[in-house]
Design a protein around this motif. Structure first.
Motif, PDB file in Angstrom:
ATOM      1  N   ALA A 292     -21.258 -81.714 -70.161  1.00  0.00           N
ATOM      2  CA  ALA A 292     -21.629 -80.747 -71.203  1.00  0.00           C
ATOM      3  C   ALA A 292     -20.452 -80.465 -72.130  1.00  0.00           C
ATOM      4  CB  ALA A 292     -22.113 -79.450 -70.566  1.00  0.00           C
ATOM      5  N   SER A 293     -19.267 -80.259 -71.539  1.00  0.00           N
ATOM      6  CA  SER A 293     -18.125 -79.847 -72.362  1.00  0.00           C
ATOM      7  C   SER A 293     -16.956 -80.839 -72.269  1.00  0.00           C
ATOM      8  CB  SER A 293     -17.678 -78.440 -71.968  1.00  0.00           C
ATOM      9  OG  SER A 293     -17.328 -78.396 -70.616  1.00  0.00           O
TER      10      SER A 293
ATOM     11  N   ASN B  89     -15.366 -82.491 -69.732  1.00  0.00           N
ATOM     12  CA  ASN B  89     -14.521 -82.738 -68.555  1.00  0.00           C
ATOM     13  C   ASN B  89     -14.957 -84.001 -67.812  1.00  0.00           C
ATOM     14  OD1 ASN B  89     -13.120 -80.391 -68.993  1.00  0.00           O
ATOM     15  ND2 ASN B  89     -14.068 -79.215 -67.356  1.00  0.00           N
ATOM     16  N   THR B  90     -16.239 -84.036 -67.486  1.00  0.00           N
ATOM     17  CA  THR B  90     -16.736 -85.160 -66.683  1.00  0.00           C
ATOM     18  C   THR B  90     -16.670 -86.462 -67.482  1.00  0.00           C
ATOM     19  OG1 THR B  90     -18.233 -83.525 -65.723  1.00  0.00           O
ATOM     20  CG2 THR B  90     -18.614 -85.809 -65.130  1.00  0.00           C
ATOM     21  N   GLU B  91     -16.935 -86.379 -68.764  1.00  0.00           N
ATOM     22  CA  GLU B  91     -16.845 -87.583 -69.596  1.00  0.00           C
ATOM     23  C   GLU B  91     -15.417 -88.122 -69.580  1.00  0.00           C
ATOM     24  OE1 GLU B  91     -18.104 -87.241 -73.679  1.00  0.00           O
ATOM     25  OE2 GLU B  91     -17.633 -89.357 -74.046  1.00  0.00           O
TER      26      GLU B  91
ATOM     27  N   PRO C  98     -20.673 -82.707 -63.300  1.00  0.00           N
ATOM     28  CA  PRO C  98     -20.072 -81.382 -63.104  1.00  0.00           C
ATOM     29  C   PRO C  98     -20.758 -80.692 -61.924  1.00  0.00           C
ATOM     30  CG  PRO C  98     -21.535 -81.351 -65.017  1.00  0.00           C
ATOM     31  CD  PRO C  98     -21.572 -82.743 -64.467  1.00  0.00           C
ATOM     32  N   VAL C  99     -20.129 -79.653 -61.405  1.00  0.00           N
ATOM     33  CA  VAL C  99     -20.725 -78.869 -60.317  1.00  0.00           C
ATOM     34  C   VAL C  99     -21.313 -77.595 -60.910  1.00  0.00           C
ATOM     35  CG1 VAL C  99     -20.179 -77.497 -58.264  1.00  0.00           C
ATOM     36  CG2 VAL C  99     -19.208 -79.782 -58.534  1.00  0.00           C
ATOM     37  N   TYR C 100     -22.593 -77.337 -60.597  1.00  0.00           N
ATOM     38  CA  TYR C 100     -23.240 -76.086 -61.014  1.00  0.00           C
ATOM     39  C   TYR C 100     -23.686 -75.345 -59.762  1.00  0.00           C
ATOM     40  CZ  TYR C 100     -23.710 -78.152 -65.731  1.00  0.00           C
ATOM     41  OH  TYR C 100     -23.469 -78.724 -66.955  1.00  0.00           O
TER      42      TYR C 100
ATOM     43  N   THR D 161     -16.615 -82.966 -61.119  1.00  0.00           N
ATOM     44  CA  THR D 161     -15.608 -82.095 -61.718  1.00  0.00           C
ATOM     45  C   THR D 161     -16.086 -80.660 -61.510  1.00  0.00           C
ATOM     46  OG1 THR D 161     -16.506 -81.921 -63.971  1.00  0.00           O
ATOM     47  CG2 THR D 161     -15.129 -83.847 -63.485  1.00  0.00           C
ATOM     48  N   CYS D 162     -15.150 -79.777 -61.250  1.00  0.00           N
ATOM     49  CA  CYS D 162     -15.537 -78.397 -60.917  1.00  0.00           C
ATOM     50  C   CYS D 162     -14.428 -77.442 -61.350  1.00  0.00           C
ATOM     51  CB  CYS D 162     -15.766 -78.284 -59.404  1.00  0.00           C
ATOM     52  SG  CYS D 162     -14.445 -78.983 -58.405  1.00  0.00           S
ATOM     53  N   GLY D 163     -14.800 -76.162 -61.437  1.00  0.00           N
ATOM     54  CA  GLY D 163     -13.792 -75.166 -61.788  1.00  0.00           C
ATOM     55  C   GLY D 163     -12.885 -74.866 -60.610  1.00  0.00           C
TER      56      GLY D 163
ATOM     57  N   PRO E 222     -10.748 -77.224 -65.985  1.00  0.00           N
ATOM     58  CA  PRO E 222     -11.037 -75.886 -66.521  1.00  0.00           C
ATOM     59  C   PRO E 222     -12.526 -75.578 -66.409  1.00  0.00           C
ATOM     60  CG  PRO E 222      -9.606 -77.099 -68.000  1.00  0.00           C
ATOM     61  CD  PRO E 222     -10.050 -78.084 -66.967  1.00  0.00           C
ATOM     62  N   SER E 223     -12.840 -74.355 -66.015  1.00  0.00           N
ATOM     63  CA  SER E 223     -14.249 -73.981 -65.907  1.00  0.00           C
ATOM     64  C   SER E 223     -14.817 -73.715 -67.294  1.00  0.00           C
ATOM     65  CB  SER E 223     -14.408 -72.727 -65.050  1.00  0.00           C
ATOM     66  OG  SER E 223     -15.774 -72.362 -65.052  1.00  0.00           O
ATOM     67  N   ASN E 224     -15.974 -74.303 -67.557  1.00  0.00           N
ATOM     68  CA  ASN E 224     -16.634 -74.112 -68.854  1.00  0.00           C
ATOM     69  C   ASN E 224     -17.681 -73.006 -68.792  1.00  0.00           C
ATOM     70  OD1 ASN E 224     -18.557 -75.350 -67.298  1.00  0.00           O
ATOM     71  ND2 ASN E 224     -19.216 -76.806 -68.851  1.00  0.00           N
TER      72      ASN E 224
ATOM     73  N   ALA F 170     -30.395 -74.757 -68.122  1.00  0.00           N
ATOM     74  CA  ALA F 170     -29.496 -74.967 -66.974  1.00  0.00           C
ATOM     75  C   ALA F 170     -28.169 -74.235 -67.173  1.00  0.00           C
ATOM     76  CB  ALA F 170     -29.244 -76.453 -66.775  1.00  0.00           C
TER      77      ALA F 170
ATOM     78  N   MET G  76     -23.878 -75.140 -70.886  1.00  0.00           N
ATOM     79  CA  MET G  76     -22.869 -74.816 -71.893  1.00  0.00           C
ATOM     80  C   MET G  76     -22.711 -75.893 -72.960  1.00  0.00           C
ATOM     81  SD  MET G  76     -21.818 -71.812 -70.988  1.00  0.00           S
ATOM     82  CE  MET G  76     -23.405 -71.475 -70.276  1.00  0.00           C
TER      83      MET G  76
HETATM   84  C1  FMN Z   1     -23.924 -73.414 -64.788  1.00  0.00           C
HETATM   85  C2  FMN Z   1     -22.538 -73.705 -64.270  1.00  0.00           C
HETATM   86  C3  FMN Z   1     -22.244 -73.459 -62.947  1.00  0.00           C
HETATM   87  C4  FMN Z   1     -20.974 -73.772 -62.436  1.00  0.00           C
HETATM   88  N1  FMN Z   1     -20.752 -73.590 -61.105  1.00  0.00           N
HETATM   89  C5  FMN Z   1     -19.568 -73.955 -60.579  1.00  0.00           C
HETATM   90  C6  FMN Z   1     -19.349 -73.839 -59.173  1.00  0.00           C
HETATM   91  O1  FMN Z   1     -20.210 -73.442 -58.401  1.00  0.00           O
HETATM   92  N2  FMN Z   1     -18.129 -74.194 -58.692  1.00  0.00           N
HETATM   93  C7  FMN Z   1     -17.141 -74.653 -59.496  1.00  0.00           C
HETATM   94  O2  FMN Z   1     -16.064 -74.957 -58.989  1.00  0.00           O
HETATM   95  N3  FMN Z   1     -17.320 -74.801 -60.846  1.00  0.00           N
HETATM   96  C8  FMN Z   1     -18.516 -74.468 -61.395  1.00  0.00           C
HETATM   97  N4  FMN Z   1     -18.732 -74.625 -62.755  1.00  0.00           N
HETATM   98  C9  FMN Z   1     -17.656 -75.195 -63.617  1.00  0.00           C
HETATM   99  C10 FMN Z   1     -17.919 -76.667 -63.968  1.00  0.00           C
HETATM  100  O3  FMN Z   1     -18.341 -77.387 -62.844  1.00  0.00           O
HETATM  101  C11 FMN Z   1     -16.678 -77.357 -64.544  1.00  0.00           C
HETATM  102  O4  FMN Z   1     -16.100 -76.646 -65.572  1.00  0.00           O
HETATM  103  C12 FMN Z   1     -17.006 -78.780 -64.992  1.00  0.00           C
HETATM  104  O5  FMN Z   1     -15.810 -79.507 -65.061  1.00  0.00           O
HETATM  105  C13 FMN Z   1     -17.696 -78.859 -66.343  1.00  0.00           C
HETATM  106  O6  FMN Z   1     -17.904 -80.215 -66.652  1.00  0.00           O
HETATM  107  P1  FMN Z   1     -18.294 -80.780 -68.100  1.00  0.00           P
HETATM  108  O7  FMN Z   1     -17.197 -80.359 -69.054  1.00  0.00           O
HETATM  109  O8  FMN Z   1     -18.325 -82.256 -67.921  1.00  0.00           O
HETATM  110  O9  FMN Z   1     -19.607 -80.221 -68.462  1.00  0.00           O
HETATM  111  C14 FMN Z   1     -19.976 -74.308 -63.291  1.00  0.00           C
HETATM  112  C15 FMN Z   1     -20.274 -74.525 -64.633  1.00  0.00           C
HETATM  113  C16 FMN Z   1     -21.543 -74.245 -65.132  1.00  0.00           C
HETATM  114  C17 FMN Z   1     -21.846 -74.526 -66.573  1.00  0.00           C
END
Ligand code: FMN
Length: 257
Positions: free
Chosen positions: A7-8, A10-12, A52-54, A82-84, A114-116, A220, A223
């Motif tokens: 989405a933002s 990181n994973t890409e 990413p992890v949601y 990828t996760c925050g 970084p968490s998005n 979902a 972001m």
């Molecule tokens: C809806 C949502 C839920 C998330 N839940 C978690 C979580 O449970 N644990 C975590 O470590 N990060 C969580 N994150 C952070 C993302 O997993 C993280 O920023 C990820 O790298 C975003 O990837 P992207 O930039 O490829 O979309 C969440 C993000 C979103 C948008």
């Protein structure tokens, strides 16, 4: 073949590092998910699914897509999350999907970035310096991960205990159903009506009315709309206005990425 949803960014970013190191192709699943395109994917090299992890698991729309997607060629599947903070039970659930597809689960790794998730006050956005540091560390971990995959090794992460799994599954179901309302999204005067938010929504749930986006359910909360808005015109309730809108492209030149 590296398959990813991001989405933002990181994973890409991680998917592209893996593709480069593994000399493999990289497939962005966004358009396929949006258009329900289940054309089979074919690769002689192992499949690497990056997500990413949601709420402790991979995005449910991605999970459902992967479940239906036909894979041909290699039977081996790696997952890179990828996760925050932590990947939670994402690996354990990915293993179940993989085994049900009669494929070989080669393990997973979680890469902190970084968490998005900026639409909740529960998760403060990391500072600029912290983002730069996290991305630099993530790039290193992606390269190490690529090396293991290249050598045909398994990715080893922590073992999920059954209690966390039993608690997280209903929490996630609850969260997906009740905690992702769309009515709090709105645009400010900065909106130029370009429609990019509508084009990046993986669920195809944003349409334009009088040159302004309208959000529909289900959402979902990935972001993608907020992160990719070129004028940073999208806000959520009164939570996001003072927060930096996160997209990795703001940081890449500072990490050498
Ligand atoms: C809806 C949502 C839920 C998330 N839940 C978690 C979580 O449970 N644990 C975590 O470590 N990060 C969580 N994150 C952070 C993302 O997993 C993280 O920023 C990820 O790298 C975003 O990837 P992207 O930039 O490829 O979309 C969440 C993000 C979103 C948008």
């Amino acid at each position: 073949m590296i398959l990813y949803y991001s989405a933002s960014g990181n994973t890409e970013h991680i998917a592209r590092i893996l593709a480069k190191k593994l000399d493999d192709e990289c497939l962005d699943l966004r358009e396929r998910i949006r258009s329900h395109d289940y054309t089979e994917v074919c690769s002689q090299k192992p499949f690497v699914i990056c997500a990413p992890v949601y709420v402790s698991e991979m995005p449910r729309f991605l999970r459902d897509y992967i479940k239906r997607l036909p894979f041909r060629g290699s039977r081996e599947v790696y997952y890179v999350f990828t996760c925050g903070v932590k990947e939670g039970i994402a690996g354990a659930l990915a293993e179940t999907i993989t085994v049900r597809k009669d494929m070989v689960y080669m393990g997973h790794t979680g890469i902190a970035m970084p968490s998005n998730y900026i639409v909740s006050n529960m998760f403060p956005a990391p500072t600029h310096d912290k983002c730069v540091q996290l991305i630099r560390d993530a790039e290193k971990k992606a390269e190490e991960t690529a090396e293991i995959i290249k050598n045909g090794g398994r990715l080893v992460s922590y073992k999920v205990d059954p209690i966390s799994k039993a608690l997280t599954i209903p929490l996630n179901a609850f969260w997906s159903k009740f905690m992702q309302p769309t009515k709090k999204f709105f645009t400010t005067d900065k909106c130029v009506g370009c429609g990019k938010c509508s084009k990046v929504c993986p669920l195809n749930n944003i349409h334009m009315e009088n040159k302004r986006p309208v959000w529909e359910a289900p959402c979902a909360h990935c972001m993608a709309c907020i992160s990719n808005c070129p004028t940073e015109a999208i806000e959520y309730s009164d939570i996001t206005q003072k927060k930096e809108k996160y997209h990795i492209s703001k940081y890449l030149d500072k990490t050498g990425g």
